[in-house]
Design a protein around this motif. Structure first.
Motif, PDB file in Angstrom:
ATOM      1  N   GLU A 147       0.837  -1.196   0.000  1.00  0.00           N
ATOM      2  CA  GLU A 147       0.000   0.000   0.000  1.00  0.00           C
ATOM      3  C   GLU A 147       0.878   1.253   0.000  1.00  0.00           C
ATOM      4  O   GLU A 147       1.949   1.273   0.615  1.00  0.00           O
ATOM      5  N   ASP A 148       0.408   2.279  -0.678  1.00  0.00           N
ATOM      6  CA  ASP A 148       1.138   3.548  -0.738  1.00  0.00           C
ATOM      7  C   ASP A 148       1.133   4.199   0.643  1.00  0.00           C
ATOM      8  O   ASP A 148       0.092   4.584   1.154  1.00  0.00           O
ATOM      9  N   ARG A 149       2.314   4.299   1.253  1.00  0.00           N
ATOM     10  CA  ARG A 149       2.451   4.936   2.559  1.00  0.00           C
ATOM     11  C   ARG A 149       3.170   6.278   2.447  1.00  0.00           C
ATOM     12  O   ARG A 149       3.672   6.809   3.432  1.00  0.00           O
ATOM     13  N   GLY A 150       3.236   6.841   1.236  1.00  0.00           N
ATOM     14  CA  GLY A 150       3.862   8.138   1.046  1.00  0.00           C
ATOM     15  C   GLY A 150       5.335   8.082   0.728  1.00  0.00           C
ATOM     16  O   GLY A 150       6.009   9.129   0.695  1.00  0.00           O
ATOM     17  N   PHE A 151       5.867   6.888   0.470  1.00  0.00           N
ATOM     18  CA  PHE A 151       7.268   6.752   0.079  1.00  0.00           C
ATOM     19  C   PHE A 151       7.394   6.832  -1.443  1.00  0.00           C
ATOM     20  O   PHE A 151       6.453   6.575  -2.173  1.00  0.00           O
ATOM     21  N   THR A 152       8.593   7.164  -1.917  1.00  0.00           N
ATOM     22  CA  THR A 152       8.805   7.381  -3.345  1.00  0.00           C
ATOM     23  C   THR A 152       8.999   6.074  -4.105  1.00  0.00           C
ATOM     24  O   THR A 152       8.428   5.890  -5.182  1.00  0.00           O
ATOM     25  N   TYR A 153       9.800   5.189  -3.553  1.00  0.00           N
ATOM     26  CA  TYR A 153      10.233   3.988  -4.270  1.00  0.00           C
ATOM     27  C   TYR A 153       9.751   2.722  -3.571  1.00  0.00           C
ATOM     28  O   TYR A 153       9.452   2.722  -2.379  1.00  0.00           O
ATOM     29  N   VAL A 154       9.717   1.647  -4.351  1.00  0.00           N
ATOM     30  CA  VAL A 154       9.518   0.303  -3.803  1.00  0.00           C
ATOM     31  C   VAL A 154      10.622  -0.572  -4.389  1.00  0.00           C
ATOM     32  O   VAL A 154      10.697  -0.754  -5.604  1.00  0.00           O
ATOM     33  N   SER A 185      20.828  -5.907  -8.457  1.00  0.00           N
ATOM     34  CA  SER A 185      20.091  -4.684  -8.134  1.00  0.00           C
ATOM     35  C   SER A 185      18.894  -4.470  -9.052  1.00  0.00           C
ATOM     36  O   SER A 185      18.346  -3.369  -9.113  1.00  0.00           O
ATOM     37  N   LEU A 186      18.463  -5.518  -9.746  1.00  0.00           N
ATOM     38  CA  LEU A 186      17.357  -5.396 -10.688  1.00  0.00           C
ATOM     39  C   LEU A 186      16.084  -4.873 -10.036  1.00  0.00           C
ATOM     40  O   LEU A 186      15.308  -4.143 -10.653  1.00  0.00           O
ATOM     41  N   GLY A 187      15.869  -5.215  -8.780  1.00  0.00           N
ATOM     42  CA  GLY A 187      14.608  -4.848  -8.129  1.00  0.00           C
ATOM     43  C   GLY A 187      14.620  -3.506  -7.437  1.00  0.00           C
ATOM     44  O   GLY A 187      13.648  -3.149  -6.754  1.00  0.00           O
ATOM     45  N   ILE A 188      15.672  -2.708  -7.612  1.00  0.00           N
ATOM     46  CA  ILE A 188      15.788  -1.428  -6.913  1.00  0.00           C
ATOM     47  C   ILE A 188      14.968  -0.337  -7.599  1.00  0.00           C
ATOM     48  O   ILE A 188      14.900  -0.257  -8.829  1.00  0.00           O
ATOM     49  N   SER A 189      14.332   0.515  -6.794  1.00  0.00           N
ATOM     50  CA  SER A 189      13.704   1.777  -7.223  1.00  0.00           C
ATOM     51  C   SER A 189      12.571   1.607  -8.219  1.00  0.00           C
ATOM     52  O   SER A 189      12.453   2.370  -9.189  1.00  0.00           O
ATOM     53  N   ASN A 190      11.710   0.622  -8.002  1.00  0.00           N
ATOM     54  CA  ASN A 190      10.441   0.563  -8.717  1.00  0.00           C
ATOM     55  C   ASN A 190       9.487   1.558  -8.062  1.00  0.00           C
ATOM     56  O   ASN A 190       9.812   2.166  -7.038  1.00  0.00           O
ATOM     57  N   LYS A 191       8.303   1.726  -8.647  1.00  0.00           N
ATOM     58  CA  LYS A 191       7.303   2.627  -8.079  1.00  0.00           C
ATOM     59  C   LYS A 191       5.920   2.034  -8.248  1.00  0.00           C
ATOM     60  O   LYS A 191       5.651   1.309  -9.214  1.00  0.00           O
ATOM     61  N   LEU A 192       5.034   2.361  -7.313  1.00  0.00           N
ATOM     62  CA  LEU A 192       3.638   1.987  -7.472  1.00  0.00           C
ATOM     63  C   LEU A 192       3.011   2.846  -8.561  1.00  0.00           C
ATOM     64  O   LEU A 192       3.341   4.026  -8.708  1.00  0.00           O
ATOM     65  N   SER A 193       2.098   2.253  -9.319  1.00  0.00           N
ATOM     66  CA  SER A 193       1.383   3.024 -10.337  1.00  0.00           C
ATOM     67  C   SER A 193       0.045   3.529  -9.818  1.00  0.00           C
ATOM     68  O   SER A 193      -0.618   4.330 -10.474  1.00  0.00           O
ATOM     69  N   GLY A 194      -0.356   3.093  -8.641  1.00  0.00           N
ATOM     70  CA  GLY A 194      -1.599   3.534  -8.030  1.00  0.00           C
ATOM     71  C   GLY A 194      -1.483   3.501  -6.522  1.00  0.00           C
ATOM     72  O   GLY A 194      -0.396   3.659  -5.965  1.00  0.00           O
ATOM     73  N   GLU A 195      -2.606   3.277  -5.832  1.00  0.00           N
ATOM     74  CA  GLU A 195      -2.597   3.296  -4.378  1.00  0.00           C
ATOM     75  C   GLU A 195      -2.039   2.016  -3.770  1.00  0.00           C
ATOM     76  O   GLU A 195      -1.643   2.010  -2.601  1.00  0.00           O
ATOM     77  N   LYS A 196      -2.010   0.945  -4.535  1.00  0.00           N
ATOM     78  CA  LYS A 196      -1.452  -0.290  -4.008  1.00  0.00           C
ATOM     79  C   LYS A 196      -1.010  -1.196  -5.151  1.00  0.00           C
ATOM     80  O   LYS A 196      -1.436  -1.036  -6.304  1.00  0.00           O
ATOM     81  N   GLY A 197      -0.145  -2.129  -4.828  1.00  0.00           N
ATOM     82  CA  GLY A 197       0.323  -3.103  -5.796  1.00  0.00           C
ATOM     83  C   GLY A 197       0.400  -4.471  -5.140  1.00  0.00           C
ATOM     84  O   GLY A 197       0.320  -4.606  -3.920  1.00  0.00           O
ATOM     85  N   THR A 198       0.568  -5.499  -5.963  1.00  0.00           N
ATOM     86  CA  THR A 198       0.644  -6.863  -5.471  1.00  0.00           C
ATOM     87  C   THR A 198       1.979  -7.482  -5.858  1.00  0.00           C
ATOM     88  O   THR A 198       2.418  -7.373  -7.005  1.00  0.00           O
ATOM     89  N   VAL A 199       2.619  -8.111  -4.883  1.00  0.00           N
ATOM     90  CA  VAL A 199       3.855  -8.858  -5.117  1.00  0.00           C
ATOM     91  C   VAL A 199       3.565 -10.323  -4.835  1.00  0.00           C
ATOM     92  O   VAL A 199       3.057 -10.668  -3.767  1.00  0.00           O
ATOM     93  N   ARG A 200       3.879 -11.175  -5.790  1.00  0.00           N
ATOM     94  CA  ARG A 200       3.697 -12.620  -5.599  1.00  0.00           C
ATOM     95  C   ARG A 200       4.976 -13.327  -5.997  1.00  0.00           C
ATOM     96  O   ARG A 200       5.578 -13.012  -7.023  1.00  0.00           O
ATOM     97  N   ILE A 201       5.411 -14.263  -5.160  1.00  0.00           N
ATOM     98  CA  ILE A 201       6.613 -15.034  -5.480  1.00  0.00           C
ATOM     99  C   ILE A 201       6.321 -16.523  -5.293  1.00  0.00           C
ATOM    100  O   ILE A 201       5.403 -16.904  -4.555  1.00  0.00           O
ATOM    101  N   GLU A 202       7.105 -17.347  -5.961  1.00  0.00           N
ATOM    102  CA  GLU A 202       6.911 -18.798  -5.884  1.00  0.00           C
ATOM    103  C   GLU A 202       7.970 -19.498  -5.047  1.00  0.00           C
ATOM    104  O   GLU A 202       7.756 -20.608  -4.573  1.00  0.00           O
ATOM    105  N   GLY A 203       9.130 -18.852  -4.849  1.00  0.00           N
ATOM    106  CA  GLY A 203      10.184 -19.484  -4.072  1.00  0.00           C
ATOM    107  C   GLY A 203      11.144 -18.474  -3.496  1.00  0.00           C
ATOM    108  O   GLY A 203      11.473 -17.472  -4.139  1.00  0.00           O
ATOM    109  N   GLY A 204      11.607 -18.702  -2.259  1.00  0.00           N
ATOM    110  CA  GLY A 204      12.562 -17.815  -1.609  1.00  0.00           C
ATOM    111  C   GLY A 204      11.895 -16.827  -0.664  1.00  0.00           C
ATOM    112  O   GLY A 204      10.696 -16.898  -0.401  1.00  0.00           O
TER     113      GLY A 204
END
Length: 214
Positions: A147-154, A185-204
């Motif tokens: 959820e968007d908590r007012g931070f710039t990056y995810v 560092s592939l996952g550094i400095s992404n951003k939400l495109s709206g008020e919330k986003g979903t992260v799903r992983i299968e392993g790790g």
């Protein structure tokens, strides 16, 4: 598991704005100097824990008088940091979630140890997070709503050697069946495109860090 949320205020960098996180019904734990921080700002901890080795005796008596309960341990003969002791006691509550505030600061060893504690939350199926003025940190082994908590990056960082089957929805840079490996560092400095986003992983295990520069 009950519906109570546990907030742990510990002895790292604390800000009065962190008090805004307190909601009615929260169980509040102060760890060492975190207890004094709460009391000095008019908050009565339900539980104060730690060795209190950096607190003068008169302030310790004040903590004892102003806390619902105090658990003090020997500063020498102990195996847990004050924060971990508080975290273990929070797990015993079987809460709906745990948030740790003041868990970061100048001691990188303590900061990393506190981040690693989030694994213990996953093992107990309890969502846990760490909040400071510039970061909001979560850990997932399956899926997570961001959820968007007012931070710039995810940013996404693996906490295991690799994290596989990563899917992102609601982000400016989505991923489909991606893999992140420790040291990348592939996952550094992404951003939400709206008020919330979903992260799903299968392993790790995947750290999800919302951050801002100031």
């Amino acid at each position: 598991m009950n519906h109570t949320r546990v907030l742990i205020y510990t002895g790292g960098e604390l800000s009065p704005t962190f008090l805004d996180e307190i909601q009615e019904g929260d169980f509040i734990i102060g760890a060492d100097r975190g207890s004094l921080f709460l009391i000095d700002h008019g908050i009565r901890p339900d539980l104060s824990v730690g060795d209190f080795d950096s607190i003068p005796s008169n302030q310790l008596e004040h903590i004892r008088a102003m806390s619902g309960k105090v658990i003090a341990c020997d500063p020498i003969d102990k195996n847990l940091t004050d924060t971990e002791l508080a975290f273990e006691l929070a797990l015993e509550q079987s809460p709906a979630s745990i948030m740790i505030l003041g868990a970061t600061g100048t001691r990188l060893d303590h900061t990393l140890a506190n981040i690693h504690m989030l694994i213990r939350g996953l093992q107990h199926h309890i969502p846990c997070s760490i909040l400071d003025k510039n970061n909001y940190i979560m850990l997932t082994g399956s899926n997570c709503i961001v959820e968007d908590r007012g931070f710039t990056y995810v940013s996404l960082l693996p906490l295991t050697t690799e994290v596989t089957g990563i899917y992102l929805e609601g982000f400016q840079y989505p991923l489909q069946n991606a893999t992140l490996r420790l040291g990348q560092s592939l996952g550094i400095s992404n951003k939400l495109s709206g008020e919330k986003g979903t992260v799903r992983i299968e392993g790790g295990l995947l750290l999800i860090i919302q951050s801002k520069d100031r």
